[in-house]
Write a protein that holds these residues in place. Structure first.
Motif, PDB file in Angstrom:
ATOM      1  N   TRP A   6      34.443 -27.575  15.635  1.00 54.41           N
ATOM      2  CA  TRP A   6      34.821 -28.383  14.472  1.00 54.41           C
ATOM      3  C   TRP A   6      36.074 -27.806  13.812  1.00 54.41           C
ATOM      4  O   TRP A   6      37.004 -28.541  13.475  1.00 54.41           O
ATOM      5  N   GLU A   7      36.113 -26.511  13.617  1.00 52.33           N
ATOM      6  CA  GLU A   7      37.270 -25.865  12.998  1.00 52.33           C
ATOM      7  C   GLU A   7      38.520 -26.049  13.855  1.00 52.33           C
ATOM      8  O   GLU A   7      39.609 -26.300  13.344  1.00 52.33           O
ATOM      9  N   GLN A   8      38.392 -25.934  15.166  1.00 52.37           N
ATOM     10  CA  GLN A   8      39.530 -26.141  16.063  1.00 52.37           C
ATOM     11  C   GLN A   8      40.021 -27.585  16.009  1.00 52.37           C
ATOM     12  O   GLN A   8      41.229 -27.832  15.991  1.00 52.37           O
ATOM     13  N   ALA A  11      41.955 -28.073  12.805  1.00 49.83           N
ATOM     14  CA  ALA A  11      43.269 -27.418  12.877  1.00 49.83           C
ATOM     15  C   ALA A  11      44.237 -28.253  13.711  1.00 49.83           C
ATOM     16  O   ALA A  11      45.404 -28.423  13.342  1.00 49.83           O
ATOM     17  N   ARG A  12      43.760 -28.785  14.850  1.00 45.40           N
ATOM     18  CA  ARG A  12      44.624 -29.640  15.686  1.00 45.40           C
ATOM     19  C   ARG A  12      45.047 -30.893  14.937  1.00 45.40           C
ATOM     20  O   ARG A  12      46.191 -31.328  15.013  1.00 45.40           O
ATOM     21  N   ALA A  13      44.112 -31.496  14.196  1.00 45.42           N
ATOM     22  CA  ALA A  13      44.425 -32.717  13.456  1.00 45.42           C
ATOM     23  C   ALA A  13      45.461 -32.443  12.379  1.00 45.42           C
ATOM     24  O   ALA A  13      46.393 -33.230  12.178  1.00 45.42           O
ATOM     25  N   GLN A  14      45.328 -31.319  11.686  1.00 43.80           N
ATOM     26  CA  GLN A  14      46.310 -30.968  10.654  1.00 43.80           C
ATOM     27  C   GLN A  14      47.675 -30.700  11.275  1.00 43.80           C
ATOM     28  O   GLN A  14      48.702 -31.100  10.742  1.00 43.80           O
ATOM     29  N   GLN A  15      47.689 -30.050  12.414  1.00 44.64           N
ATOM     30  CA  GLN A  15      48.933 -29.757  13.109  1.00 44.64           C
ATOM     31  C   GLN A  15      49.611 -31.046  13.574  1.00 44.64           C
ATOM     32  O   GLN A  15      50.804 -31.233  13.398  1.00 44.64           O
ATOM     33  N   ASP A  16      48.831 -31.969  14.137  1.00 38.70           N
ATOM     34  CA  ASP A  16      49.382 -33.245  14.592  1.00 38.70           C
ATOM     35  C   ASP A  16      49.941 -34.046  13.422  1.00 38.70           C
ATOM     36  O   ASP A  16      50.998 -34.653  13.516  1.00 38.70           O
ATOM     37  N   ALA A  17      49.223 -34.052  12.298  1.00 37.36           N
ATOM     38  CA  ALA A  17      49.683 -34.811  11.126  1.00 37.36           C
ATOM     39  C   ALA A  17      50.981 -34.226  10.600  1.00 37.36           C
ATOM     40  O   ALA A  17      51.894 -34.953  10.228  1.00 37.36           O
TER      41      ALA A  17
END
Length: 146
Positions: A6-8, A11-17
């Protein structure tokens, strides 16, 4: 999903955004970004909204009376399901009415927009052209800037 997964994923979603926000999307169609509206497209969309309203109106009413009759019969026979079915019937009618009104609003708005754009086009053409020819009347344009 485990907590680490879930944490990963977060983090990926925040990075993509963040990456999407830091770039400009490429222009589609090679245009310069101006709004272009074609009368025939507005007409087709208005007709589609009208047709959707007409088809949905008849289709949504298909089982209305039978549903209501069944709910009354179940209620009269002492089943709680009768009142629940009546609530469902009423909610469906409300939602169906809202959708039909929205389709009518869209159709009417597009018809109004087409008519107003046609009036605007005639007014602009009349105001910017000389009475005797097709050249722009510079003096008429200058009147707007004084």
């Amino acid at each position: 999903m485990a907590w680490d997964e879930w944490e990963q994923a977060k983090a990926r979603a925040q990075q993509d955004a963040a990456m999407r926000l830091n770039e400009v999307a490429p222009a589609r169609g090679g245009g310069d970004g101006d709004l272009v509206v074609h009368d025939n497209v507005l007409g087709a969309l208005g007709n589609a909204a009208y047709d959707l309203r007409q088809h949905f109106s008849s289709a949504s009413d298909h089982a209305r009376q039978n549903t209501f009759d069944a709910s009354i019969q179940l209620f009269n026979d002492g089943f709680d399901m009768g009142s629940a079915l009546t609530e469902l019937h009423d909610a469906w009618n409300t939602k169906a009415g809202t959708l039909k009104e929205a389709c009518a609003h869209i159709s009417n708005h597009l018809d109004y927009t087409r008519a107003e754009h046609a009036k605007d086009a005639v007014k602009i053409a009349t105001d910017l052209h000389t009475i005797g020819g097709d050249e722009l009347s510079v003096s008429r344009i200058n009147d707007y800037y004084k």
